[in-house]
Structures are given as C-alpha cells and as structure tokens.
Design a protein around this motif. Structure first.
Motif, mmCIF file in Angstrom:
data_model
loop_
_atom_site.group_PDB
_atom_site.id
_atom_site.type_symbol
_atom_site.label_atom_id
_atom_site.label_comp_id
_atom_site.label_asym_id
_atom_site.label_seq_id
_atom_site.Cartn_x
_atom_site.Cartn_y
_atom_site.Cartn_z
ATOM 1 N N PHE A 1 -55.986 -34.688 41.393
ATOM 2 C CA PHE A 1 -55.559 -36.020 41.799
ATOM 3 C C PHE A 1 -54.049 -36.164 41.675
ATOM 4 N N LEU A 2 -53.470 -35.588 40.603
ATOM 5 C CA LEU A 2 -52.020 -35.639 40.443
ATOM 6 C C LEU A 2 -51.324 -34.851 41.549
ATOM 7 N N LYS A 3 -51.915 -33.714 41.923
ATOM 8 C CA LYS A 3 -51.342 -32.937 43.023
ATOM 9 C C LYS A 3 -51.369 -33.746 44.314
ATOM 10 N N PHE A 4 -52.466 -34.453 44.517
ATOM 11 C CA PHE A 4 -52.576 -35.255 45.723
ATOM 12 C C PHE A 4 -51.523 -36.361 45.734
ATOM 13 N N LEU A 5 -51.282 -36.975 44.589
ATOM 14 C CA LEU A 5 -50.257 -38.011 44.506
ATOM 15 C C LEU A 5 -48.870 -37.435 44.782
ATOM 16 N N VAL A 6 -48.622 -36.208 44.313
ATOM 17 C CA VAL A 6 -47.340 -35.559 44.604
ATOM 18 C C VAL A 6 -47.176 -35.356 46.103
ATOM 19 N N LEU A 7 -48.246 -34.891 46.771
ATOM 20 C CA LEU A 7 -48.187 -34.692 48.212
ATOM 21 C C LEU A 7 -47.955 -36.007 48.949
ATOM 22 N N VAL A 8 -48.626 -37.071 48.508
ATOM 23 C CA VAL A 8 -48.441 -38.384 49.131
ATOM 24 C C VAL A 8 -47.014 -38.874 48.920
ATOM 25 N N LEU B 1 -56.101 -31.967 55.783
ATOM 26 C CA LEU B 1 -55.910 -33.416 55.748
ATOM 27 C C LEU B 1 -54.528 -33.788 56.281
ATOM 28 N N GLY B 2 -53.516 -33.035 55.882
ATOM 29 C CA GLY B 2 -52.180 -33.275 56.404
ATOM 30 C C GLY B 2 -52.091 -33.010 57.896
ATOM 31 N N THR B 3 -52.845 -32.018 58.360
ATOM 32 C CA THR B 3 -52.877 -31.738 59.799
ATOM 33 C C THR B 3 -53.485 -32.909 60.564
ATOM 34 N N ALA B 4 -54.561 -33.482 60.025
ATOM 35 C CA ALA B 4 -55.193 -34.624 60.678
ATOM 36 C C ALA B 4 -54.253 -35.829 60.731
ATOM 37 N N VAL B 5 -53.529 -36.077 59.637
ATOM 38 C CA VAL B 5 -52.578 -37.189 59.621
ATOM 39 C C VAL B 5 -51.447 -36.932 60.620
ATOM 40 N N SER B 6 -50.963 -35.683 60.689
ATOM 41 C CA SER B 6 -49.893 -35.347 61.632
ATOM 42 C C SER B 6 -50.354 -35.548 63.069
ATOM 43 N N ALA B 7 -51.583 -35.122 63.366
ATOM 44 C CA ALA B 7 -52.111 -35.297 64.716
ATOM 45 C C ALA B 7 -52.253 -36.772 65.061
ATOM 46 N N THR B 8 -52.578 -37.592 64.057
ATOM 47 C CA THR B 8 -52.707 -39.027 64.292
ATOM 48 C C THR B 8 -51.384 -39.644 64.726
ATOM 49 N N MET B 9 -50.282 -39.071 64.251
ATOM 50 C CA MET B 9 -48.965 -39.627 64.569
ATOM 51 C C MET B 9 -48.635 -39.579 66.059
ATOM 52 N N GLY C 1 -42.696 -49.667 59.524
ATOM 53 C CA GLY C 1 -44.120 -49.763 59.856
ATOM 54 C C GLY C 1 -44.834 -48.452 59.666
ATOM 55 N N ALA C 2 -44.162 -47.352 60.046
ATOM 56 C CA ALA C 2 -44.810 -46.051 59.901
ATOM 57 C C ALA C 2 -45.011 -45.704 58.437
ATOM 58 N N CYS C 3 -44.034 -46.090 57.611
ATOM 59 C CA CYS C 3 -44.195 -45.828 56.180
ATOM 60 C C CYS C 3 -45.390 -46.581 55.625
ATOM 61 N N LEU C 4 -45.532 -47.854 56.062
ATOM 62 C CA LEU C 4 -46.679 -48.623 55.608
ATOM 63 C C LEU C 4 -47.975 -48.019 56.119
ATOM 64 N N ALA C 5 -47.932 -47.540 57.384
ATOM 65 C CA ALA C 5 -49.128 -46.908 57.923
ATOM 66 C C ALA C 5 -49.456 -45.637 57.158
ATOM 67 N N ALA C 6 -48.407 -44.866 56.827
ATOM 68 C CA ALA C 6 -48.634 -43.636 56.066
ATOM 69 C C ALA C 6 -49.175 -43.948 54.684
ATOM 70 N N CYS C 7 -48.626 -45.016 54.080
ATOM 71 C CA CYS C 7 -49.125 -45.411 52.756
ATOM 72 C C CYS C 7 -50.582 -45.849 52.832
ATOM 73 N N SER C 8 -50.928 -46.562 53.897
ATOM 74 C CA SER C 8 -52.312 -47.003 54.049
ATOM 75 C C SER C 8 -53.245 -45.821 54.185
ATOM 76 N N LEU C 9 -52.822 -44.860 55.015
ATOM 77 C CA LEU C 9 -53.640 -43.660 55.155
ATOM 78 C C LEU C 9 -53.735 -42.924 53.827
ATOM 79 N N ALA C 10 -52.622 -42.843 53.128
ATOM 80 C CA ALA C 10 -52.623 -42.137 51.853
ATOM 81 C C ALA C 10 -53.517 -42.836 50.846
ATOM 82 N N SER C 11 -53.503 -44.183 50.849
ATOM 83 C CA SER C 11 -54.339 -44.923 49.908
ATOM 84 C C SER C 11 -55.824 -44.680 50.184
ATOM 85 N N CYS C 12 -56.166 -44.713 51.485
ATOM 86 C CA CYS C 12 -57.565 -44.454 51.840
ATOM 87 C C CYS C 12 -57.963 -43.038 51.442
ATOM 88 N N ALA C 13 -57.034 -42.095 51.707
ATOM 89 C CA ALA C 13 -57.346 -40.710 51.377
ATOM 90 C C ALA C 13 -57.459 -40.513 49.872
#
Length: 461
Positions: free
Chosen positions: A141-148, A47-55, A2-14
């Motif tokens: 955009f490619l860098k962002f995909l690598v981070l995701v 952005l990564g800090t915000a996602v981490s805080a959301t966890m 579930g967390a992976c799906l949630a992370a993917c959802s956040l990543a897709s929105c981002a």
C-alpha cells in the motif's frame, strides 16, 4: 488543474481497490514471494498503462486543457497533430490530441521514476535476509501511495518543449531495448511450446500434437506472407517509397534465411527442439515490426492510415485518430510478454533468470510453499528466497522501467512532440529505430540457432 483532480480521483478509486486486488492476487496465484512480488509489480504497471490510455480517450481533453501550459491556443502556427493519412486544417492548434499525449508522457514518466527508484534501491540484494528484501516483497500500500504521489507530481512539470523533447529520445532508446527483450521472451516461449508438444506427441499414440504444431507453423507463415503482400500493396508506390520496398524485401529474405538455418542438420543435431515453429513466430513478429516502422514514415503517400485504407482513400474527414492499429497490436504483445516474464521463472523455464540473474539465480519450486492464513483467509506468500534470490530484483525493475518507456511510445504512436507548433509529428529516425530492432531481433534469433554449433561445449539450454 482539472487533470490533476481527475488523476487524484482515479488514484483514490484505485487505492480503495489496491488492498482487495492484492488479496485476490495472494489467494489466486502461486504462494511464493518470488512469483507474487513480480505479479503485483506488473499489476502496478498494467494499472498505470490503463490510466495512461484513459488520458487519450475522447472527452478527456476538456479536463486536461485546464492544466496551465499544456496547450496555448493563442500561440503557435502549426498544423495541429500531424498524423499520416489525416488532413488537419492549417493554423489550427489541435489541443484535443496534444494534451492527451502530454498527459501520457507524464504518467509514464512517473512509472519510469517509480521503477528506476526500486532498481537503484535493490542493487546487489542476494537474499531476503537483506533488509531490503522486506521492502521488495511487502509494504504494497505504501508503494502504491508512492506511485500515486509521483504521478500527481508529474502533472506539475512545466509544459514547455524541453521535457517532451528529452523524454521522447529517452523513450525511444528505452523502447529499442524493450523490443529486443520482447523477442527474447518470444523465442524462449516458442522453444518451450515446441518442446512440450513434441514430448506429448512422443508419449501419445496419435499424432495430434504434431498436427497442432504443423497447423500453427503454417498459420504463422501464412499470416507473415499475407502481411508482406499487403505491405507492398498499401505501403509502396510504383515510383516512390523506396525505403519501404527495401524494408519489406530485406525482412522477407532474412526471415526465409533464418527459417532455412533452423532446420539445417547440424543445427537440429545441436538443438533437437529447434524448428520451424519458432522461425514462423519470429517471421510474423518481424513483419509486425516492419509495419510499425512504416507507420511512422512522415511521407503520407507511403503511409496511409487504416481508415483511409478501409474507405479506399476517403481520408478521415479532417478528424484525427486517437487510436492506432499497430499500437493496439503492440500493447497486446506487451501484455503477453509481461505476463510471460512474471511466470516463466516459477517453474523449470528460466528466461527471466537468464535476463536478470547476477550469477547466483536459481530455480524456485512451488511445492511445499503454501501456508494457510486461516480457514477463511487468503493464503500467505511464503519466503522461498532465504538462501538466494530467484531473480535479480534490480534488473527486474530496470526491465519494468524499459516497459514504461515502451508504453509511452506506443500510446503516443512514437510521434515526436513539437511544442512550438503544438503538433505531434512523425520522424524518419523513429522509422530507422524500429526497423533496426527487426534486424537485430533476427540476428539474435540466428545467434540462438548457431551458437550451440559454434560452441558445443557450452550449455545453451
């Protein structure tokens, strides 16, 4: 999963917003590569800090517990999340806290891998004529995909204790150096602040700028003094907490000593812009580090939670706090210093050049660096580093790597993960790491005061 799906959802929105955010940055910020690139990389970090805080937000634990191995409710005999000042039932595995902290570890691990990768790739880049300069300043955009991709993959790391234990000590060491870097940035910021207001006061007919410096200096010292008194009241006991009494007393004495040194005639002669403003901010920052260190003392009688202080010993009703006041202050300081590191080299100030230069770093001018992409389109960043980089790409990414570790430790309150008991525990080594940072920070500031006196022939501007 579930967390992976949630992370993917956040990543897709981002990812949908990534292009728009980059365009906005390009249209609103200084239009040169050296500044804009640093800004976007730091945007990824925030952005990564915000996602981490959301966890660690309440409600996320239900999704995170679905990840295999994150928390085995059937095993362990621990006491849950061991947080000072908060009572937790014995033999209760508190997955609500442990899974959030494990998720933060993985997200920050991904960011650390991302920036360490670029730190290695960008070693010895001298100018944008190097093909790697294009990689540094483009392909966002490619860098962002690598981070995701790294972030999603990090959630598949096994949930046993090996990863968390090793990464805890890596994070502790990285945060140690990042705290010192923060102090260097604060010292440079206060020097620039003091110089600017003194020059304005000399150019104006009134003394309002001098009055402003005096008011802020008194305010900072007053806050530091009030903090020291509150520490004695709430973080010490008549017959206990000897370490805290030592920490508070020594840091107050050292802060007073560096304040006296900053106004000595020989120091003022060598550094006319040195003064009590800088010392007041360093003293206040030292008090913050002292508070942060004492907040990790496993002795609960010497380390009350903020909730128990406000309710006068009422405890927390058996509920574990997912937030931490000194952690929030630490994140605010982190954001300020990160943005300061981005913009300081765009003008005459050169703090990041001093920290990251390889010897050939030079000032970059914003004048004449703007091009229009069209009457309605955003401005394009011009290449102002064809003759030489304005900062070391590799060391800049290394600093962001350290920042990622600092974020991880701050969001998890520097607690040590005990996976065998499903607990996050405070430890005395963490206390000593933080208090040592305060002593080394005061030492670094003292060196900036006396170095021009000891070596008058060197340029310490």
């Amino acid at each position: 999963m579930g967390a992976c799906l949630a992370a993917c959802s956040l990543a897709s929105c981002a990812s949908c917003l990534c292009g728009t955010a980059t365009s906005l940055l390009c249209s609103c910020c200084p239009s040169n590569n050296s500044t804009l690139t640093r800004l976007i990389f730091c945007f990824f970090l925030l952005l990564g800090t915000a996602v981490s805080a959301t966890m660690i937000f309440p409600g996320m634990e239900a999704h995170l517990q679905q990840i295999p191995g994150f928390c085995d409710k059937g095993g362990g005999t621990g006491t849950g999340a061991i947080i000072p000042g908060v009572a937790v039932e014995v033999n209760q595995v508190n997955c609500d806290v442990i899974v959030g902290y494990k998720a933060v570890y993985r997200m920050c691990f991904a960011m650390a891998c991302f920036y360490s990768l670029f730190a290695v790739i960008m070693v010895r880049v001298r100018s944008t004529k190097d093909p790697r300069g294009v990689v540094q300043n483009g392909f966002w955009f490619l860098k962002f995909l690598v981070l995701v991709g790294i972030s999603v993959g990090a959630f598949f790391i096994p949930g046993d204790g090996t990863f968390h234990n090793v990464w805890f000590y890596v994070g502790m060491m990285g945060s140690f150096f990042f705290i010192l870097m923060q102090l260097v940035l604060l010292v440079d910021f206060t020097h620039s602040w003091n110089r600017s207001w003194v020059e304005r006061n000399e150019e104006s007919d009134s003394n309002r700028w001098f009055a402003g410096l005096l008011a802020f200096t008194v305010l900072h010292y007053a806050l530091a003094l009030v903090a020291a008194v509150l520490f004695y009241v709430y973080y010490t006991q008549p017959g206990d907490c000897g370490e805290h009494k030592f920490f508070i007393g020594l840091n107050v004495a050292l802060s007073a000593a560096v304040s006296v040194v900053s106004v000595l005639p020989r120091v003022q002669e060598a550094q006319p812009h040195s003064g009590l403003l800088q010392s007041s901010i360093i003293s206040l920052y030292t008090m913050y580090l002292t508070w942060s260190a004492m907040s990790n003392n496993p002795n609960q009688s010497c380390n009350p939670s903020l909730l128990s202080i406000v309710t006068r010993g009422g405890g927390g009703g058996g509920r574990v706090q997912w937030w931490d006041p000194q952690g929030i202050v630490g994140l605010v300081i982190f954001v300020f210093c990160t943005l300061l590191a981005v913009f300081k080299t765009s003008g005459k100030a050169k703090v990041m050049s001093k920290l990251t230069s390889l010897g050939e770093a030079r000032d970059s001018s914003d004048e004449g660096g703007e091009e229009a992409a069209g009457e309605a389109g955003p401005r394009k960043a011009t290449d102002n580093e064809q003759d030489g980089v304005a900062y070391s790409y590799s060391i800049f990414h290394f600093l962001l790597f350290l920042a990622s570790l600092y974020i991880m430790m701050t969001l998890t309150h520097w607690y040590h993960p005990e996976t065998s008991t499903h607990a996050m525990q405070t430890t005395m080594p963490t206390v000593w790491v933080k208090i040592t940072c305060s002593w080394l920070g005061l030492g670094l500031y003292l060196w900036t005061l006396v170095a021009p006196v000891i070596f008058p022939d060197r340029d310490f501007d």
